[in-house]
Design a protein around this motif. Structure first.
Motif, PDB file in Angstrom:
ATOM      1  N   ALA A 219      46.070  44.201  39.667  1.00 37.59           N
ATOM      2  CA  ALA A 219      44.932  45.048  39.089  1.00 37.59           C
ATOM      3  C   ALA A 219      44.367  45.419  40.402  1.00 37.59           C
ATOM      4  N   PHE A 220      44.002  44.152  41.446  1.00 34.86           N
ATOM      5  CA  PHE A 220      43.071  43.962  42.828  1.00 34.86           C
ATOM      6  C   PHE A 220      44.036  45.192  43.482  1.00 34.86           C
ATOM      7  N   GLU A 221      45.286  44.815  43.331  1.00 36.09           N
ATOM      8  CA  GLU A 221      46.412  45.130  44.429  1.00 36.09           C
ATOM      9  C   GLU A 221      46.753  46.336  43.861  1.00 36.09           C
ATOM     10  N   ASP A 222      46.497  47.285  43.025  1.00 36.74           N
ATOM     11  CA  ASP A 222      46.484  48.623  42.341  1.00 36.74           C
ATOM     12  C   ASP A 222      44.945  49.347  43.079  1.00 36.74           C
ATOM     13  N   ILE A 223      43.896  49.187  43.085  1.00 37.93           N
ATOM     14  CA  ILE A 223      42.897  48.898  43.145  1.00 37.93           C
ATOM     15  C   ILE A 223      42.772  49.351  45.127  1.00 37.93           C
ATOM     16  N   GLY A 224      43.086  48.508  45.519  1.00 34.52           N
ATOM     17  CA  GLY A 224      44.065  48.127  46.889  1.00 34.52           C
ATOM     18  C   GLY A 224      42.333  48.465  47.986  1.00 34.52           C
ATOM     19  N   SER A 226      39.853  49.528  48.868  1.00 32.85           N
ATOM     20  CA  SER A 226      38.615  49.800  48.213  1.00 32.85           C
ATOM     21  C   SER A 226      37.461  48.264  47.449  1.00 32.85           C
ATOM     22  N   LEU A 227      38.477  47.096  47.631  1.00 30.47           N
ATOM     23  CA  LEU A 227      38.183  46.281  47.150  1.00 30.47           C
ATOM     24  C   LEU A 227      37.914  44.760  48.624  1.00 30.47           C
ATOM     25  N   VAL A 228      36.888  44.360  48.105  1.00 32.50           N
ATOM     26  CA  VAL A 228      36.775  42.902  49.115  1.00 32.50           C
ATOM     27  C   VAL A 228      36.023  41.885  48.296  1.00 32.50           C
ATOM     28  N   PHE A 229      37.009  40.438  48.674  1.00 31.29           N
ATOM     29  CA  PHE A 229      37.564  39.257  47.670  1.00 31.29           C
ATOM     30  C   PHE A 229      37.003  38.325  48.001  1.00 31.29           C
ATOM     31  N   PRO A 230      35.671  37.742  47.881  1.00 34.61           N
ATOM     32  CA  PRO A 230      35.474  37.158  48.556  1.00 34.61           C
ATOM     33  C   PRO A 230      36.628  35.442  47.352  1.00 34.61           C
ATOM     34  N   CYS A 231      37.369  34.939  47.962  1.00 34.00           N
ATOM     35  CA  CYS A 231      38.122  33.906  47.749  1.00 34.00           C
ATOM     36  C   CYS A 231      37.633  32.454  47.207  1.00 34.00           C
ATOM     37  N   HIS A 232      37.632  32.492  46.483  1.00 32.66           N
ATOM     38  CA  HIS A 232      37.044  31.017  45.863  1.00 32.66           C
ATOM     39  C   HIS A 232      38.881  29.521  46.127  1.00 32.66           C
ATOM     40  N   PRO A 233      38.588  28.477  46.837  1.00 31.75           N
ATOM     41  CA  PRO A 233      39.286  28.026  47.297  1.00 31.75           C
ATOM     42  C   PRO A 233      40.267  27.646  46.168  1.00 31.75           C
ATOM     43  N   ARG A 234      39.837  26.543  45.443  1.00 32.26           N
ATOM     44  CA  ARG A 234      40.524  27.077  44.070  1.00 32.26           C
ATOM     45  C   ARG A 234      41.800  28.364  43.463  1.00 32.26           C
ATOM     46  N   THR A 235      41.343  29.533  44.203  1.00 28.94           N
ATOM     47  CA  THR A 235      42.173  30.680  43.886  1.00 28.94           C
ATOM     48  C   THR A 235      42.587  31.251  44.840  1.00 28.94           C
ATOM     49  N   ASP A 246      50.069  36.752  50.692  1.00 26.29           N
ATOM     50  CA  ASP A 246      50.810  36.947  51.990  1.00 26.29           C
ATOM     51  C   ASP A 246      50.071  38.410  51.396  1.00 26.29           C
ATOM     52  N   SER A 247      50.757  38.551  50.109  1.00 25.22           N
ATOM     53  CA  SER A 247      50.394  41.131  50.265  1.00 25.22           C
ATOM     54  C   SER A 247      49.145  40.718  49.524  1.00 25.22           C
ATOM     55  N   LEU A 248      48.482  39.934  48.658  1.00 29.03           N
ATOM     56  CA  LEU A 248      46.728  40.579  48.500  1.00 29.03           C
ATOM     57  C   LEU A 248      46.387  40.457  49.567  1.00 29.03           C
ATOM     58  N   SER A 249      46.150  39.560  50.159  1.00 22.95           N
ATOM     59  CA  SER A 249      45.937  39.391  51.739  1.00 22.95           C
ATOM     60  C   SER A 249      46.014  40.829  52.721  1.00 22.95           C
ATOM     61  N   GLU A 250      47.147  41.221  52.546  1.00 19.59           N
ATOM     62  CA  GLU A 250      47.316  43.069  53.332  1.00 19.59           C
ATOM     63  C   GLU A 250      47.231  44.331  51.806  1.00 19.59           C
TER      64      GLU A 250
END
Ligand code: UD1
Ligand code: UDP
Length: 362
Positions: A219-224, A226-235, A246-250
């Motif tokens: 879903a995050f990738e579909d939103i693209g 416009s989404l900002v994601f401060p990512c928890h170290p566990r995740t 890598d693909s998510l970060s792109e």
């Protein structure tokens, strides 16, 4: 009188910021930091930015399985409590640090104060739910943020020592709101107000379940972008292990976890918030930002009943649909507090401890 506050994880720190101020107006407060969280962005930044006093004891427990982590914390907290001999121990929220602090105090027969008592998601798969139930059942003073929490406790037979104090996270927001408006995070990330969405994701039921994690990340990738994601170290660790990082970060803006001041600024200016965090759901409501919750149940039921929060679960389609179109159509009816919860908690503690002392002297 001496009070020991036990903290160790990010949400504990945010809650302690206003509470510690109120406690220090009438007690000698000692802070015990278990070390559950330790990365700069998960730990020190909160002490540096929002004025939490330096811990008096740092136990350095770190990460581990639930049993190992909680057991290490319990043993080390007990040692400190035996040396410090506080009149009361304060634990906050529902982390393993909260549980360890509560068990150590209860076993030593020290007055135990639970801040954020009575919350229930009624989902025992969540480690936080187990922690909440156990801590509430061994607390002497239970400080509830909402009427729902008071009612939840009554259904479990807990009525003595229960107080409706309001929510210390409202106090924390009040304390930091003005200064957070000076945050430059939007400029640094090249974001414009109400033109981006904010996501957080770290709960075990999502990160440790491949199917759920794939649904949410899809879903995050579909939103693209416009989404900002401060990512928890566990995740981050899970996404790297699964080869998804890598693909998510792109596709979206993945950043390190941010400090509380930057977080408030990001939340306030977001078009919508997507989260599995307890605290972030509540902050979204208070800031009047529509919230899409990446869980099947929530302990903050008021936000859903009021129509400002929707439970999207981990389904890719639902998350994308709500992220694009969820719009509350009702005004808010619920308040989480008036910003005076910390003072009320200190009041309650003072009168409880004075009356216990008087009874002991008789
Ligand atoms: C904990 C709480 C959760 C809370 C969350 C807030 C429990 C059971 N869970 O979850 O309720 O919502 O904190 O953020 O207490 N890690 C790091 N650096 C850190 C901290 C953690 O790399 O500074 C990584 C480690 O790989 C660790 C994993 O994150 O094993 C999980 O950390 P842990 O503290 O066990 O639980 P959280 O998921 O952070
Ligand atoms: N938070 C933060 N930076 C982030 C993510 C969260 O300062 O990158 C704050 C958030 O604003 C809230 C608290 O951390 O005050 C909530 O903690 P978290 O989501 O880690 O835990 P939970 O509330 O789910 O237990």
């Amino acid at each position: 009188m001496k009070v020991a506050s036990v903290v160790g994880a990010r949400p504990n720190f945010v809650k302690l910021a206003p509470l510690s101020r109120a406690l220090r107006e009438r007690f000698h407060e000692v802070i015990i930091h278990t070390g559950q969280h330790y990365d700069y962005e998960m730990d020190r930044i909160f002490f540096d930015e929002i004025g939490i006093p330096e811990p008096d004891h740092h136990l350095g427990v770190g990460s581990g399985s639930h049993g190992k982590q909680t057991g290490e914390m319990l043993a080390r907290i007990e040692d400190v409590l035996m040396k410090e001999e506080p009149d009361a121990v304060v634990v906050l929220g529902d982390t393993n640090t909260t549980l360890a602090g509560a068990l150590a105090a209860a076993k030593l027969h020290v007055t135990l104060v639970h801040v954020e008592a009575g919350l229930r998601s009624y989902d025992r798969r969540m480690p936080e739910e187990i922690n909440r139930v156990l801590v509430d059942h061994c607390s002497d003073i239970l400080c509830c943020p909402t009427k729902t929490a008071v009612d939840n406790l009554r259904r479990e037979g807990i009525v003595d020592g229960v107080y409706l104090t309001g929510d210390v996270m409202v106090d924390a927001m009040n304390l930091c709101m003005d200064i957070s408006k000076r945050s430059t995070i939007l400029e640094r990330l090249d974001l414009r107000p109400k033109e981006y969405m904010l996501a957080t994701l770290h709960r075990a039921e999502n990160t440790d379940d491949d199917e759920r994690l794939w649904g949410i990340i899809g879903a995050f990738e579909d939103i693209g972008s416009s989404l900002v994601f401060p990512c928890h170290p566990r995740t981050e660790r899970r996404l790297r292990d699964l080869g998804l990082w890598d693909s998510l970060s792109e596709s979206i803006k993945v950043i390190k976890p941010v400090g509380y001041l930057d977080m408030l600024q990001l939340e306030r200016n977001a078009l919508r918030i997507l989260t599995d965090s307890g605290g972030v759901q509540k902050e979204a409501y208070i800031l009047r930002v529509p919230c899409v919750t990446l869980r099947d149940r929530t302990e903050w039921v008021e936000t859903v009943n009021d129509g400002w929060n929707v439970l999207a679960g981990a389904s890719r389609e639902s998350i994308v649909r709500y992220a694009k179109g969820f719009a509350p159509n009702r005004s808010q009816t619920h308040i989480f507090g008036d910003g005076e919860a910390s003072r009320r908690i200190a009041d309650v503690m003072e009168s409880f401890m004075c009356s216990s002392r008087d009874t002991a002297q008789e």
